[in-house]
Design an enzyme around this catalytic site. Sequence first.
Site, PDB file in Angstrom:
ATOM      1  N   ARG A 131      30.456  22.290  41.762  1.00  0.00           N
ATOM      2  CA  ARG A 131      30.878  22.530  43.160  1.00  0.00           C
ATOM      3  C   ARG A 131      32.401  22.663  43.297  1.00  0.00           C
ATOM      4  NH1 ARG A 131      26.804  18.863  44.161  1.00  0.00           N
ATOM      5  NH2 ARG A 131      24.907  19.920  44.844  1.00  0.00           N
ATOM      6  N   LYS A 170      42.012  34.330  46.042  1.00  0.00           N
ATOM      7  CA  LYS A 170      40.808  35.171  45.982  1.00  0.00           C
ATOM      8  C   LYS A 170      40.311  35.198  44.547  1.00  0.00           C
ATOM      9  CE  LYS A 170      41.535  38.634  49.569  1.00  0.00           C
ATOM     10  NZ  LYS A 170      41.597  40.082  49.774  1.00  0.00           N
ATOM     11  N   GLU A 194      52.632  47.731  42.968  1.00  0.00           N
ATOM     12  CA  GLU A 194      52.438  46.612  43.911  1.00  0.00           C
ATOM     13  C   GLU A 194      53.788  45.996  44.298  1.00  0.00           C
ATOM     14  OE1 GLU A 194      49.561  45.773  45.283  1.00  0.00           O
ATOM     15  OE2 GLU A 194      48.066  46.693  43.971  1.00  0.00           O
ATOM     16  N   LYS A 223      54.131  37.852  49.039  1.00  0.00           N
ATOM     17  CA  LYS A 223      52.708  37.489  49.049  1.00  0.00           C
ATOM     18  C   LYS A 223      52.537  36.028  49.463  1.00  0.00           C
ATOM     19  CE  LYS A 223      48.209  37.866  47.467  1.00  0.00           C
ATOM     20  NZ  LYS A 223      47.198  38.427  46.616  1.00  0.00           N
ATOM     21  N   GLU A 268      42.460  36.201  55.418  1.00  0.00           N
ATOM     22  CA  GLU A 268      42.497  37.611  55.782  1.00  0.00           C
ATOM     23  C   GLU A 268      41.893  37.875  57.153  1.00  0.00           C
ATOM     24  OE1 GLU A 268      42.102  40.262  52.383  1.00  0.00           O
ATOM     25  OE2 GLU A 268      41.238  41.751  53.726  1.00  0.00           O
ATOM     26  N   ARG A 305      47.222  39.281  56.667  1.00  0.00           N
ATOM     27  CA  ARG A 305      47.000  39.542  55.231  1.00  0.00           C
ATOM     28  C   ARG A 305      46.566  40.986  54.969  1.00  0.00           C
ATOM     29  NH1 ARG A 305      44.530  35.125  50.922  1.00  0.00           N
ATOM     30  NH2 ARG A 305      44.575  36.484  49.122  1.00  0.00           N
ATOM     31  N   ASN A 341      47.052  45.485  52.104  1.00  0.00           N
ATOM     32  CA  ASN A 341      46.215  46.626  51.714  1.00  0.00           C
ATOM     33  C   ASN A 341      46.930  47.958  51.884  1.00  0.00           C
ATOM     34  OD1 ASN A 341      43.950  45.177  50.930  1.00  0.00           O
ATOM     35  ND2 ASN A 341      43.346  44.918  53.062  1.00  0.00           N
ATOM     36  N   HIS A 372      45.948  50.992  49.935  1.00  0.00           N
ATOM     37  CA  HIS A 372      44.682  50.690  49.275  1.00  0.00           C
ATOM     38  C   HIS A 372      43.491  51.471  49.837  1.00  0.00           C
ATOM     39  CE1 HIS A 372      47.087  47.690  47.386  1.00  0.00           C
ATOM     40  NE2 HIS A 372      46.071  47.160  46.728  1.00  0.00           N
ATOM     41  N   HIS A 376      41.346  52.942  46.928  1.00  0.00           N
ATOM     42  CA  HIS A 376      39.956  52.574  46.621  1.00  0.00           C
ATOM     43  C   HIS A 376      39.068  53.812  46.581  1.00  0.00           C
ATOM     44  CE1 HIS A 376      40.735  48.213  48.080  1.00  0.00           C
ATOM     45  NE2 HIS A 376      40.921  48.338  46.780  1.00  0.00           N
ATOM     46  N   HIS A 420      44.497  50.574  38.725  1.00  0.00           N
ATOM     47  CA  HIS A 420      44.555  50.283  40.157  1.00  0.00           C
ATOM     48  C   HIS A 420      45.927  50.603  40.742  1.00  0.00           C
ATOM     49  CE1 HIS A 420      43.730  48.382  43.928  1.00  0.00           C
ATOM     50  NE2 HIS A 420      44.701  47.501  43.756  1.00  0.00           N
TER      51      HIS A 420
HETATM   52  N1  LIG Z   1      42.359  38.047  43.341  1.00  0.00           N
HETATM   53  C1  LIG Z   1      43.165  38.917  43.883  1.00  0.00           C
HETATM   54  O1  LIG Z   1      43.773  38.683  44.937  1.00  0.00           O
HETATM   55  C2  LIG Z   1      43.392  40.222  43.184  1.00  0.00           C
HETATM   56  C3  LIG Z   1      44.421  41.062  43.606  1.00  0.00           C
HETATM   57  C4  LIG Z   1      44.644  42.242  42.923  1.00  0.00           C
HETATM   58  C5  LIG Z   1      43.837  42.578  41.833  1.00  0.00           C
HETATM   59  N2  LIG Z   1      42.835  41.729  41.474  1.00  0.00           N
HETATM   60  C6  LIG Z   1      41.983  42.051  40.314  1.00  0.00           C
HETATM   61  O2  LIG Z   1      42.804  42.039  39.164  1.00  0.00           O
HETATM   62  C7  LIG Z   1      42.233  42.894  38.174  1.00  0.00           C
HETATM   63  C8  LIG Z   1      43.317  43.761  37.605  1.00  0.00           C
HETATM   64  O3  LIG Z   1      44.305  42.944  37.040  1.00  0.00           O
HETATM   65  P1  LIG Z   1      45.240  43.448  35.867  1.00  0.00           P
HETATM   66  O4  LIG Z   1      45.855  44.710  36.251  1.00  0.00           O
HETATM   67  O5  LIG Z   1      46.078  42.304  35.484  1.00  0.00           O
HETATM   68  O6  LIG Z   1      44.179  43.845  34.746  1.00  0.00           O
HETATM   69  P2  LIG Z   1      43.641  43.110  33.418  1.00  0.00           P
HETATM   70  O7  LIG Z   1      43.445  41.685  33.632  1.00  0.00           O
HETATM   71  O8  LIG Z   1      42.489  43.920  32.975  1.00  0.00           O
HETATM   72  O9  LIG Z   1      44.850  43.312  32.415  1.00  0.00           O
HETATM   73  C9  LIG Z   1      45.241  44.618  32.059  1.00  0.00           C
HETATM   74  C10 LIG Z   1      45.239  44.806  30.542  1.00  0.00           C
HETATM   75  O10 LIG Z   1      46.347  44.133  29.994  1.00  0.00           O
HETATM   76  C11 LIG Z   1      45.928  43.257  28.956  1.00  0.00           C
HETATM   77  N3  LIG Z   1      46.883  42.160  28.978  1.00  0.00           N
HETATM   78  C12 LIG Z   1      46.989  41.158  29.879  1.00  0.00           C
HETATM   79  N4  LIG Z   1      48.108  40.457  29.673  1.00  0.00           N
HETATM   80  C13 LIG Z   1      48.709  41.001  28.609  1.00  0.00           C
HETATM   81  C14 LIG Z   1      49.913  40.727  27.913  1.00  0.00           C
HETATM   82  N5  LIG Z   1      50.763  39.791  28.324  1.00  0.00           N
HETATM   83  N6  LIG Z   1      50.220  41.491  26.836  1.00  0.00           N
HETATM   84  C15 LIG Z   1      49.380  42.499  26.435  1.00  0.00           C
HETATM   85  N7  LIG Z   1      48.258  42.823  27.069  1.00  0.00           N
HETATM   86  C16 LIG Z   1      47.924  42.083  28.144  1.00  0.00           C
HETATM   87  C17 LIG Z   1      44.510  42.943  29.260  1.00  0.00           C
HETATM   88  O11 LIG Z   1      43.788  42.592  28.099  1.00  0.00           O
HETATM   89  C18 LIG Z   1      44.011  44.255  29.844  1.00  0.00           C
HETATM   90  O12 LIG Z   1      43.657  45.120  28.810  1.00  0.00           O
HETATM   91  C19 LIG Z   1      41.131  43.671  38.871  1.00  0.00           C
HETATM   92  O13 LIG Z   1      39.900  43.153  38.482  1.00  0.00           O
HETATM   93  C20 LIG Z   1      41.379  43.414  40.337  1.00  0.00           C
HETATM   94  O14 LIG Z   1      40.190  43.434  41.091  1.00  0.00           O
HETATM   95  C21 LIG Z   1      42.607  40.570  42.111  1.00  0.00           C
END
Ligand SMILES: NC(=O)c1ccc[n+]([C@@H]2O[C@H](COP(=O)([O-])OP(=O)(O)OC[C@H]3O[C@@H](n4cnc5c(N)ncnc54)[C@H](O)[C@@H]3O)[C@@H](O)[C@H]2O)c1
Length: 375
Positions: A124, A146, A188, A243, A253, A257, A261, A264, A268, A281
């Site tokens: 939980r 999130k 971003e 942020k 949100e 918040r 977006n 976005h 999307h 992204h």
């Molecule tokens: N929770 C939220 O508020 C929120 C906000 C924005 C995005 N997201 C989510 O985040 C995800 C995207 O995040 P991301 O862009 O970090 O992608 P990711 O986590 O897939 O990382 C991108 C790539 O970089 C690699 N990587 C990570 N750190 C590294 C490092 N230091 N050195 C070498 N390689 C490294 C990973 O293995 C991957 O191949 C999506 O799933 C998206 O939905 C969540």
Amino acid sequence: MTTDTQLTVTVAGGSYPVVVAAGALVSLPIRLMELGLRGALWLVSDAAVTQSCSEPLAARLRAAGFTVHTYSVPSGETSKSPAQLARLYDWMLSGSVERRDAVLALGGGVVGDLAGFAAANILRGITVIQLPTTLLAMVDAAVGGKTGINHALGKNLIGAFHQPRLVLADTITLTTLPPRELRAGWAEVIKYGVISDAGLFTDLEGLAATHRWDARPSSSWPAQDEELTGHLTAIIKRAVAVKVGVVSRDEREQGERVILNYGHTIAHAVETLTGYGTLLHGEAVAIGMHAAARIAVALGLAEVGMAERQRRLLAAYGLSVAMPAGLDPEAVIAATLRDKKVQAKQVRWVLPTKIGAVVLRDDVPEALVRQAIGA
Ligand SMILES: NC(=O)c1ccc[n+]([C@@H]2O[C@H](COP(=O)([O-])OP(=O)(O)OC[C@H]3O[C@@H](n4cnc5c(N)ncnc54)[C@H](O)[C@@H]3O)[C@@H](O)[C@H]2O)c1
């Protein structure tokens, strides 16, 4: 006490620090002790950071007296799956996880969302500490609580709000990040400048004039380039501050918040139509920011120069604003209407009025959108 200046997220359930610093991970053991965390640590990372980051971190934590369990998920979005989540639960439950334990999410947004969601639900809910290692995760995903996974029917459809007790972004980890991932993160960062911090935007312009950011800024970066690391860390911190402020004022949100977006809506739609994985992204967000700025100009909300200035800065950080070739504008418009954030069939657009300020509009004529995403 660790004393460097830090940002603080304040939400209904309490507050937590967000630390952005080069070498920040070194301070993790002491910070966990300061938080009173004495239970076992469940360190989740992804394959790309296991050797370079996770193993040394686990060793450091063990040397400080912590019991540390480690788990590495495959790199990439496919790890945000029900099957991968179930494997995390199996690992933790068969290892007798306890309520006083904590999950450490070391990686990009994928690890942060997945491990954060596991922490939100197991027993939980137990503590999660976010340790972002991508630019995107540092300035966005790791802050705000999130968490979630994907479903076959769509991205991020299963999730929970679960605020971390601490976010620690060590900018040295960006050394190994592939340049394309770094560029996607810049979208971003630039977004934060446009939506609320004109000074940050101007500083990004200044940094673009002195350094190239469309590729890795230097082969030795950042480890042997303290000045550059200093600039980068300061910029990331300012982006995170935007942020932190927005999330603190609107945790769930329900209001402000939504400005996060910006860009976005189109992003999307483009991601859906090109198939996830074609564009990163952040790359899609850059395209979406440009379209939104063009809509704002067409509505008379912003001046042409604003959209052009944004386009130039995105280009300086290696980001194209061109719609992917062959994409049908009508399909893009139809996809914006299917977006999760659509209310009563009205798309809520976040549109800039100038660098540093945005407004919400749900009365944008389709013809204008068509024009903005056209050639
Ligand atoms: N929770 C939220 O508020 C929120 C906000 C924005 C995005 N997201 C989510 O985040 C995800 C995207 O995040 P991301 O862009 O970090 O992608 P990711 O986590 O897939 O990382 C991108 C790539 O970089 C690699 N990587 C990570 N750190 C590294 C490092 N230091 N050195 C070498 N390689 C490294 C990973 O293995 C991957 O191949 C999506 O799933 C998206 O939905 C969540």
